[in-house]
Motif scaffolding. Structure first.
Motif: not given
Ligand code: CA2
Length: 146
Positions: A122-137
């Motif tokens: 999965l690649v998450i970009m452009g979400q600021g630090l919230d990208g890390y939270i989305q990754a954990i979820d």
């Protein structure tokens, strides 16, 4: 208990100290605290690392091969250059999320290609630090399905 390695590459120690218009005003310590607090809500153990060295980042991935169920990686500039990091990630059997604070698809051409994306689930970009939270979820979701 799910073990997640959160690995951050070069210059991310400068978060909150330079270029806030791109990377925001929170520091790397704020990011670590954010991830820790979020992980506490799930049955998740976080190992959070930042390094400016490619070899250290590879060693952290090797540690993850031994001890982690999932990796969240922001390889920073090594994203765009490092076959060695891709090779190391290819040896990891768990879930891999690539995170970028900024949207690398909308920046300079040299940021548009990512070696890490070749391996990432999965690649998450452009979400600021919230990208890390989305990754954990997402990791919680994935590991509870299996
Ligand atoms: O958007 C991202 O998360 C990046 O991975 C950040 C890297 C950049 O090379 C990638 O293309 C995209 C740069 C990290 C530098 O971090 C800084 C943070 C604050 C101030 C200065 C640099």
């Amino acid at each position: 208990m799910i073990n997640v390695y959160i690995l951050n590459g070069p210059n991310l120690n400068l978060l909150g100290k330079r270029e806030p218009e791109i990377y925001g005003s929170n520091t790397i310590k704020d990011l670590e605290d954010l991830c820790d607090n979020h992980a506490k809500k799930s049955d998740l153990k976080i190992t959070f690392k930042q390094t400016n060295s490619e070899s250290n980042l590879i060693e952290f991935i090797h540690d993850a091969i031994e001890y982690a169920d999932a990796i969240i990686i922001n390889a920073a500039a090594f994203t765009h250059t490092s076959i060695a990091i891709l090779d190391a990630l290819n040896c990891f059997q768990g879930y891999v999320v690539e995170v970028h604070i900024s949207d690398i698809s909308k920046r300079e051409d040299f940021r548009k290609f990512s070696f890490v994306s070749i391996r990432a689930d999965l690649v998450i970009m452009g979400q600021g630090l919230d990208g890390y939270i989305q990754a954990i979820d997402k990791i919680v979701e994935e590991t509870s399905e299996n």
